[in-house]
Design a protein around this motif. Structure first.
Motif, mmCIF file in Angstrom:
data_model
loop_
_atom_site.group_PDB
_atom_site.id
_atom_site.type_symbol
_atom_site.label_atom_id
_atom_site.label_comp_id
_atom_site.label_asym_id
_atom_site.label_seq_id
_atom_site.Cartn_x
_atom_site.Cartn_y
_atom_site.Cartn_z
ATOM 1 N N PHE A 218 -12.854 -0.874 2.107
ATOM 2 C CA PHE A 218 -12.427 0.051 1.048
ATOM 3 C C PHE A 218 -13.682 0.709 0.520
ATOM 4 O O PHE A 218 -14.468 0.056 -0.169
ATOM 5 C CB PHE A 218 -11.737 -0.680 -0.101
ATOM 6 N N LEU B 107 -9.805 -15.477 -14.295
ATOM 7 C CA LEU B 107 -10.836 -16.443 -13.871
ATOM 8 C C LEU B 107 -12.154 -16.203 -14.610
ATOM 9 O O LEU B 107 -12.883 -17.147 -14.922
ATOM 10 C CB LEU B 107 -11.069 -16.355 -12.357
ATOM 11 N N GLY C 36 -11.962 -8.837 -0.890
ATOM 12 C CA GLY C 36 -12.396 -7.965 -1.964
ATOM 13 C C GLY C 36 -12.771 -8.815 -3.164
ATOM 14 O O GLY C 36 -13.905 -8.800 -3.650
HETATM 15 C C1 FAD Z 1 -7.661 2.866 -3.791
HETATM 16 C C2 FAD Z 1 -8.655 1.777 -3.685
HETATM 17 C C3 FAD Z 1 -10.009 2.095 -3.662
HETATM 18 C C4 FAD Z 1 -10.959 1.095 -3.553
HETATM 19 N N1 FAD Z 1 -12.282 1.428 -3.517
HETATM 20 C C5 FAD Z 1 -13.209 0.469 -3.357
HETATM 21 C C6 FAD Z 1 -14.599 0.780 -3.265
HETATM 22 O O1 FAD Z 1 -15.013 1.931 -3.381
HETATM 23 N N2 FAD Z 1 -15.476 -0.212 -3.071
HETATM 24 C C7 FAD Z 1 -15.091 -1.511 -2.929
HETATM 25 O O2 FAD Z 1 -15.938 -2.357 -2.751
HETATM 26 N N3 FAD Z 1 -13.779 -1.849 -3.017
HETATM 27 C C8 FAD Z 1 -12.848 -0.893 -3.221
HETATM 28 N N4 FAD Z 1 -11.509 -1.233 -3.313
HETATM 29 C C9 FAD Z 1 -11.128 -2.607 -3.079
HETATM 30 C C10 FAD Z 1 -10.706 -3.347 -4.326
HETATM 31 O O3 FAD Z 1 -11.788 -3.569 -5.170
HETATM 32 C C11 FAD Z 1 -10.054 -4.631 -3.846
HETATM 33 O O4 FAD Z 1 -8.845 -4.261 -3.206
HETATM 34 C C12 FAD Z 1 -9.769 -5.604 -4.967
HETATM 35 O O5 FAD Z 1 -10.980 -6.099 -5.466
HETATM 36 C C13 FAD Z 1 -8.912 -6.775 -4.493
HETATM 37 O O6 FAD Z 1 -9.430 -7.344 -3.353
HETATM 38 P P1 FAD Z 1 -8.541 -7.535 -2.040
HETATM 39 O O7 FAD Z 1 -7.864 -6.246 -1.746
HETATM 40 O O8 FAD Z 1 -9.368 -8.134 -0.972
HETATM 41 O O9 FAD Z 1 -7.426 -8.520 -2.475
HETATM 42 P P2 FAD Z 1 -7.502 -10.121 -2.423
HETATM 43 O O10 FAD Z 1 -8.827 -10.551 -2.909
HETATM 44 O O11 FAD Z 1 -7.068 -10.575 -1.088
HETATM 45 O O12 FAD Z 1 -6.411 -10.483 -3.506
HETATM 46 C C14 FAD Z 1 -5.017 -10.482 -3.239
HETATM 47 C C15 FAD Z 1 -4.317 -11.150 -4.406
HETATM 48 O O13 FAD Z 1 -4.772 -12.495 -4.517
HETATM 49 C C16 FAD Z 1 -5.265 -12.743 -5.826
HETATM 50 N N5 FAD Z 1 -6.399 -13.654 -5.750
HETATM 51 C C17 FAD Z 1 -7.526 -13.563 -5.002
HETATM 52 N N6 FAD Z 1 -8.337 -14.590 -5.254
HETATM 53 C C18 FAD Z 1 -7.735 -15.354 -6.181
HETATM 54 C C19 FAD Z 1 -8.046 -16.580 -6.851
HETATM 55 N N7 FAD Z 1 -9.211 -17.205 -6.637
HETATM 56 N N8 FAD Z 1 -7.167 -17.068 -7.738
HETATM 57 C C20 FAD Z 1 -6.010 -16.447 -7.992
HETATM 58 N N9 FAD Z 1 -5.651 -15.314 -7.394
HETATM 59 C C21 FAD Z 1 -6.488 -14.763 -6.493
HETATM 60 C C22 FAD Z 1 -5.682 -11.400 -6.382
HETATM 61 O O14 FAD Z 1 -5.607 -11.407 -7.795
HETATM 62 C C23 FAD Z 1 -4.626 -10.487 -5.762
HETATM 63 O O15 FAD Z 1 -3.490 -10.495 -6.569
HETATM 64 C C24 FAD Z 1 -10.544 -0.238 -3.458
HETATM 65 C C25 FAD Z 1 -9.198 -0.562 -3.488
HETATM 66 C C26 FAD Z 1 -8.257 0.430 -3.601
HETATM 67 C C27 FAD Z 1 -6.812 0.063 -3.621
#
Ligand code: FAD
Length: 549
Positions: free
Chosen positions: A204, A432, A179
């Motif tokens: 998502f 970031l 994400g």
């Molecule tokens: C209810 C809900 C609805 C959503 N709806 C949408 C939607 O309509 N469209 C869409 O595109 N997305 C959607 N999302 C997704 C959401 O945008 C992502 O969950 C979010 O951007 C985080 O990405 P991830 O889940 O892959 O977490 P990850 O990217 O895996 O992150 C996990 C953790 O690692 C940390 N992290 C990641 N990279 C780094 C880094 N380089 N340095 C330090 N820390 C880092 C993050 O801060 C986080 O704490 C939705 C999410 C939810 C929960």
């Protein structure tokens, strides 16, 4: 303690929001907005609030995966009140009037008015506001970057106000493998005649099944890896014959909060997709839309903060303990006083940023303002989302045991608030962004100059002014050191620095409004400054109690 049935109004009781609109809109626009928000504020606080409760507990969206013939129908059922809310909300022009004329005024609206509506709506349910914000992002992208042909096809529907069929929007970035790391996206786009067909999965996808058109990032076959190889596509949910456009929903997420929004896992199997803008700029466009969505997130956070606060106020004014109302206890007054001041000042600050956003997005911002706009969005999204959780937590605490029970709105507020720090960029990702802005554009210098310039307009250089000056100097010292750190160490300090920047920005706004409005706004500024900068001497009287004299 019996709750009296009274028709509440989330707008009428909000003098600060009215002050913002009066100050920022021209007179005819203010009169229009004021009239509309009086009606909407009442509707949201009553009918829409009831529907929010029903949707969360009993009537949440459901996936109808197969039709009666056993074919994949991938439709989403929403309850009747939900449908009515969608209709009523879009007909206020919350999306449409940003891009088209308000008939009564014969001129376009702006984001400021739209965000005022969003702030009122999210006091009932952030999950009702979320689809609106996705539609706002869709309208933004189509309006800014789509060809005339694509605009003609989709924009009138995305901006519908009851005149034509409504197409809600959606933005699909996130995939299973990432994400935050959007560059890892693998959904493929394969050329088919003039257009493309999409294959792959989005993990998502909020507003799945409700959206008429989704803005989707995908990688054209042969494009480079990483974020530079992503193209933005407009993907209609159904084709012109009304059948699914090669899209199916695998399942809807079983979520902690914002249960009103159908968030699905979506699969593309040959969905027709139209390229939006320059195919090599997909991520850049989406990042711009993300900045809009981050403001929406801050606005929803403010909505939750206000609802939590007003519920806590109402409850403590009515509940008896130890022979008196809870609100008479100094500890309760201190909590409510601190929350009140924080909410008032954060509301003014986010709308200060929105004023800048309206200017920048209309192409009227200077190069410095464009950077400041990005910076303020990052720091205020982060701060307000964290505050929404804090306010919801405090509201539960002030309700005691009842606060934990789903008969009250407080558990839903906490469940809903918890997503605000995650979607549209987590705190780390926003940290970031700060590092990037400092390294690339010296955003820290622009920030200090911005605050200094605004401070120069404050006439009364009283103790409040001195506090802000001192805190700005402290922050400046840190920012100079921060800019010289290596990148890894900067990331470790970024969230703390972002918080202090948000506080200095808010402190500036606090003393400006105190000067302009006087009266209770002087007290809000005093309470805000004392609490934020930890200024109360041990054992000294708390300024927050003065709000109750
Ligand atoms: C209810 C809900 C609805 C959503 N709806 C949408 C939607 O309509 N469209 C869409 O595109 N997305 C959607 N999302 C997704 C959401 O945008 C992502 O969950 C979010 O951007 C985080 O990405 P991830 O889940 O892959 O977490 P990850 O990217 O895996 O992150 C996990 C953790 O690692 C940390 N992290 C990641 N990279 C780094 C880094 N380089 N340095 C330090 N820390 C880092 C993050 O801060 C986080 O704490 C939705 C999410 C939810 C929960």
């Amino acid at each position: 303690m019996e709750e009296k049935i009274v028709r509440r109004n989330f707008y009428l009781t909000d003098q600060t929001l009215q002050h913002i609109l009066r100050s920022e809109l021209d007179t005819p626009f203010f009169h229009f907005a004021d009239k509309e928000l009086k009606a909407f504020g009442e509707q949201v606080a009553n009918e829409i609030d009831e529907r929010a409760k029903h949707t969360d507990r009993l009537g949440e969206p459901k996936l109808i995966k197969y039709d009666k013939f056993g074919d994949d129908s991938s439709t989403v059922w929403v309850n009747e009140g939900y449908r009515q809310t969608v209709k009523e909300t879009y007909e206020t022009g919350i999306v449409g009037y940003v891009h088209k004329e308000i008939p009564e005024l014969k001129s376009k609206g702006n984001y400021l008015y739209s965000f005022a509506q969003g702030y009122v709506l999210s006091q009932a349910e952030a999950g009702f506001y979320c689809p609106v914000t996705l539609t706002m992002a869709t309208a933004f992208l189509l309006n800014q970057y789509a060809s005339d042909e694509l605009k003609e096809k989709f924009l009138p529907h995305v901006c519908a106000t009851g005149d034509v069929e409504l197409f809600e929007g959606a933005t699909f970035l996130t995939e299973r493998q990432g994400g935050s790391d959007v560059g890892a996206n693998i959904v493929r786009a394969i050329k088919d005649g003039e257009d493309y067909r999409l294959y792959g999965e989005k993990y998502f996808a909020s507003n799945a099944g409700m959206a008429g058109v989704a803005m989707v990032l995908a990688r054209i076959e042969g494009a480079t890896s990483g974020s530079k190889g992503l193209t933005l596509f407009a993907v209609p949910w159904r084709n012109e014959a009304g059948s699914l456009n090669g899209i199916s929903i695998r399942r809807l997420k079983d979520k902690l909060g914002v249960r009103a929004v159908p968030s699905g896992e979506v699969e593309f199997d040959g969905a027709i997709a139209f390229v939006v803008g320059d195919p090599t700029n997909g991520l850049k466009y989406m990042m711009e839309a993300l900045n809009l969505s981050r403001i929406c997130n801050a606005v929803a956070s403010l909505g939750i903060m206000r609802r939590a606060l007003t519920e806590a106020q109402k409850y403590t004014e009515n509940r008896d303990a130890f022979g008196q109302k809870l609100i008479n206890f100094p500890m309760v007054q201190d909590t409510i006083g601190q929350l009140t001041a924080k909410h008032e000042i954060e509301l003014l600050t986010v709308f200060d940023l929105i004023k800048l956003y309206d200017r920048v997005v209309a192409g009227n911002g200077t190069s410095e303002e464009i950077i400041l706009n990005r910076l303020f969005i990052a720091i205020m999204k982060k701060e307000s989302a964290e505050q929404a959780i804090h306010f919801a937590h405090e509201a539960i605490e002030l309700h005691g045991g009842n606060g934990y029970i789903e008969d009250f709105v407080t558990p839903r507020l906490l469940r809903d608030a918890q997503v605000l720090t995650v979607w549209e960029g987590t705190a780390n990702i926003l940290g970031l962004e700060l590092v990037r802005l400092v390294r690339k554009f010296d955003a820290h210098l622009l920030f200090v100059k911005f605050v200094e310039l605004r401070l120069a307009h404050i006439k009364t250089q009283n103790s409040r002014f001195e506090i802000v000056q001192k805190e700005l100097a402290n922050l400046n010292e840190k920012l100079v050191k921060f800019a010289l750190l290596d990148e890894i160490t900067q990331t470790l300090e970024a969230k703390l620095i972002a918080k202090q920047m948000a506080w200095v920005y808010e402190s500036l706004v606090a003393i400006e409004v105190a000067q302009k409005m006087g009266g209770k706004y002087e007290l809000f500024a005093d309470v805000y400054l004392e609490n934020t900068w930890n200024l109360r001497e041990f054992g000294a009287e708390a300024k927050s109690l003065k709000l109750f004299l």
